[in-house]
Design a protein around this motif. Structure first.
Motif, PDB file in Angstrom:
ATOM      1  N   GLY A 117      -6.228  15.119 -54.379  1.00 23.09           N
ATOM      2  CA  GLY A 117      -5.856  15.361 -52.980  1.00 23.09           C
ATOM      3  C   GLY A 117      -6.424  16.679 -52.484  1.00 23.09           C
ATOM      4  O   GLY A 117      -6.924  16.782 -51.361  1.00 23.09           O
TER       5      GLY A 117
ATOM      6  N   ARG B   6       0.253   9.881 -53.035  1.00 24.11           N
ATOM      7  CA  ARG B   6       0.470  11.331 -52.988  1.00 24.11           C
ATOM      8  C   ARG B   6      -0.828  12.071 -52.654  1.00 24.11           C
ATOM      9  O   ARG B   6      -0.814  13.054 -51.898  1.00 24.11           O
ATOM     10  CB  ARG B   6       1.035  11.820 -54.322  1.00 24.11           C
ATOM     11  N   ALA B   7      -1.944  11.624 -53.223  1.00 20.53           N
ATOM     12  CA  ALA B   7      -3.236  12.259 -52.945  1.00 20.53           C
ATOM     13  C   ALA B   7      -3.627  12.093 -51.482  1.00 20.53           C
ATOM     14  O   ALA B   7      -4.128  13.026 -50.843  1.00 20.53           O
ATOM     15  CB  ALA B   7      -4.316  11.659 -53.844  1.00 20.53           C
ATOM     16  N   HIS B   8      -3.372  10.909 -50.954  1.00 18.71           N
ATOM     17  CA  HIS B   8      -3.690  10.601 -49.558  1.00 18.71           C
ATOM     18  C   HIS B   8      -2.925  11.539 -48.622  1.00 18.71           C
ATOM     19  O   HIS B   8      -3.469  12.033 -47.619  1.00 18.71           O
ATOM     20  CB  HIS B   8      -3.325   9.136 -49.277  1.00 18.71           C
ATOM     21  N   GLU B   9      -1.689  11.817 -48.984  1.00 19.25           N
ATOM     22  CA  GLU B   9      -0.856  12.716 -48.177  1.00 19.25           C
ATOM     23  C   GLU B   9      -1.391  14.149 -48.244  1.00 19.25           C
ATOM     24  O   GLU B   9      -1.493  14.838 -47.225  1.00 19.25           O
ATOM     25  CB  GLU B   9       0.582  12.665 -48.698  1.00 19.25           C
ATOM     26  N   ILE B  10      -1.747  14.600 -49.441  1.00 22.74           N
ATOM     27  CA  ILE B  10      -2.257  15.961 -49.618  1.00 22.74           C
ATOM     28  C   ILE B  10      -3.582  16.142 -48.876  1.00 22.74           C
ATOM     29  O   ILE B  10      -3.832  17.185 -48.271  1.00 22.74           O
ATOM     30  CB  ILE B  10      -2.447  16.274 -51.123  1.00 22.74           C
ATOM     31  N   ALA B  11      -4.434  15.112 -48.915  1.00 21.39           N
ATOM     32  CA  ALA B  11      -5.760  15.196 -48.278  1.00 21.39           C
ATOM     33  C   ALA B  11      -5.654  15.418 -46.777  1.00 21.39           C
ATOM     34  O   ALA B  11      -6.525  16.047 -46.166  1.00 21.39           O
ATOM     35  CB  ALA B  11      -6.566  13.936 -48.574  1.00 21.39           C
TER      36      ALA B  11
ATOM     37  N   HIS C 258      -2.982  13.167 -58.459  1.00 25.79           N
ATOM     38  CA  HIS C 258      -2.897  13.342 -57.004  1.00 25.79           C
ATOM     39  C   HIS C 258      -3.115  14.792 -56.579  1.00 25.79           C
ATOM     40  O   HIS C 258      -3.714  15.060 -55.542  1.00 25.79           O
ATOM     41  CB  HIS C 258      -1.530  12.873 -56.515  1.00 25.79           C
TER      42      HIS C 258
ATOM     43  N   ILE D 206     -10.674   9.724 -50.794  1.00 26.89           N
ATOM     44  CA  ILE D 206     -10.041   9.483 -52.091  1.00 26.89           C
ATOM     45  C   ILE D 206     -10.667   8.241 -52.721  1.00 26.89           C
ATOM     46  O   ILE D 206     -10.659   7.154 -52.139  1.00 26.89           O
ATOM     47  CB  ILE D 206      -8.522   9.273 -51.963  1.00 26.89           C
TER      48      ILE D 206
END
Length: 468
Positions: A35, A91-96, A31, A102
């Motif tokens: 992200g 978690r990656a979606h949030e960071i992006a 992530h 993604i």
């Protein structure tokens, strides 16, 4: 000629740079890296190959396989894989933060691939833009993508492979095929699609192969709006200037697998990052020791040398006297049904004198000579198989029907899940499989990394966009 520069593309309804982070399992892209790649405007890729999960304190949950049977351990593995990939995507979606895109990456030859992919997509609706998938012939990828309304990006290594996939399946779901990833079998790291008709020692120029792929796509009616993604050997984009805005090739995007390993957000341990800075030209080996049966590329180290030497300590045998097999092997084996050539018996005696006292049978009517310690480790790893592949040469596991390939387990290979988990979570880099692309030696040569500099993903993406 100065660098032409890149134009953004539309992907998943959003403008993104045509730069894809190569998905690397186990746990070498997660992530944090994916992200950040998306936040920088590119397409980040979560590896859905046994990704990490976390406990309430944020610590990685060890993947323990304590069930009694292989089939039960395989089910444990599928649960770990789905839970881990779902957590990584969230978690990656949030960071992006709404930027970039993604993707998730799966290997079609991983154990329970379809069940894992469907399980992840079911629980991450609206977060995943597309799925990249290779390592096999993933005919079902298109229909799965259609069911979950995501794009799919097949990974292939030849025009011929694409044509087979298109004819059988992909033409039915043409609108969701966002790109075709050409992964060069002589340049890319990890597993690749080198065919039996191609010579691993004779690399071919990727340009004619990609031109042939575009020609095939056009013949099959695929829109020129569908980019081909060049994966493998890509470092400085200025070196690919002739590919950009090239009518013969059509739109081209670029995938980076090796360069993102050396970033602040990269999840690989520091020892692995440090080793990347030391790689010289020729240090990455294209080999066929993987239990998948595919060729793959990894850094030459004691782990790989052990496999190379193990296969060198190998002789063919017959169960009865036949042809050149006129003498009985009298070392390393039990019983008398091992007829070998006289010169091979002398070689075997020499290996035994050096401490390689145990002969292990292979599926190809040969025996390899190993130390007692190595024999014990091989047998232990084979017995502990958790079914991480659809077909495993090392353990003879198969993930369907009667759960066996029907072939003898092959001691010339290794447990890939064990070693990839180990190196990704701090195990010694010299004693594990260390995947890398063949351009990894450029970390040492590229001034961007001088004075031990480690960029953030954003700094790396910005650097790539300049042509460097």
């Amino acid at each position: 000629m100065s660098f032409k520069g890149l134009k953004s593309i539309l992907y998943g309804g959003r403008e993104v740079w045509p730069l894809i982070e190569g998905g690397k399992g186990v746990a070498a892209t997660n992530h944090a890296s994916s992200g950040a790649w998306a936040a920088a405007g590119g397409i980040g890729t979560i590896s859905a190959v046994n990704a990490d999960s976390y406990d309430a304190e944020g610590k990685i949950v060890p993947q323990v396989y304590d069930a009694l049977t292989r089939k039960e351990r395989h089910q444990q593995l599928i649960r770990y894989a789905i839970d881990g990939a779902v957590e990584q995507v969230k978690r990656a979606h949030e960071i992006a933060g709404g930027k970039g895109a993604i993707n998730i990456n799966v290997l079609w030859e991983m154990g329970g691939a379809q069940e894992v992919l469907e399980g992840v997509l079911e629980r991450t609706r609206g977060m995943v833009t597309g799925v990249t998938c290779g390592a096999g012939m993933p005919y079902k990828l298109a229909e799965i993508a259609q069911r979950f309304d995501v794009h799919y990006l097949p990974i292939i290594s030849s025009a011929r492979a694409f044509r087979a996939l298109w004819k059988r399946s992909y033409h039915k779901v043409a609108d969701l095929m966002a790109a075709v990833v050409y992964e060069d079998p002589w340049l890319a790291g990890g597993h690749n699609g080198l065919s039996n008709a191609e010579d691993p020692t004779k690399p071919e120029d990727p340009y004619p192969r990609v031109a042939a792929l575009r020609e095939t796509m056009r013949k099959e009616g695929v829109s020129d709006n569908v980019p081909i993604v060049m994966a493998g050997g890509v470092w400085f984009l200025r070196e690919w200037n002739d590919w950009i805005d090239n009518p013969e090739l059509g739109p081209i995007a670029f995938q980076f697998g090796t360069r993102p390993l050396l970033t602040e957000e990269s999840p690989i341990p520091q020892g692995w990052k440090d080793r990347l800075r030391e790689i010289e030209p020729g240090d990455v080996l294209l080999h066929k020791f993987s239990p998948t049966g595919f060729y793959s590329s990894a850094v030459k180290n004691p782990f790989l040398y052990d496999l190379m030497h193990r296969s060198e300590r190998q002789i063919p045998y017959s169960r009865v006297e036949a042809g050149v097999h006129t003498v009985q092997l009298d070392v390393g084996v039990k019983g008398k049904n091992f007829w070998v050539a006289p010169k091979d018996r002398e070689r075997a005696r020499g290996w035994v004198a050096e401490g390689y006292t145990e002969a292990l049978k292979t599926p190809d009517d040969t025996v390899v000579f190993v130390t007692p310690e190595s024999r014990a480790q091989i047998r232990e790893d084979q017995a502990a198989c958790m079914g991480c592949l659809s077909h495993c040469g090392f353990s003879s596991w198969k993930d369907h029907d009667d759960y066996t390939t029907g072939r003898l387990a092959d001691p010339r290979s290794f447990c890939i899940q064990k070693t990839l988990q180990d190196i990704a979570h701090g195990g010694p880099v010299e004693e594990n499989l260390m995947f890398a692309g063949h351009a990894a030696y450029r970390f040492k040569q590229d001034p961007f990394y001088s004075n031990n500099f480690t960029p953030t993903v954003k700094q790396l993406v910005d650097r790539i966009l300049t042509g460097d």
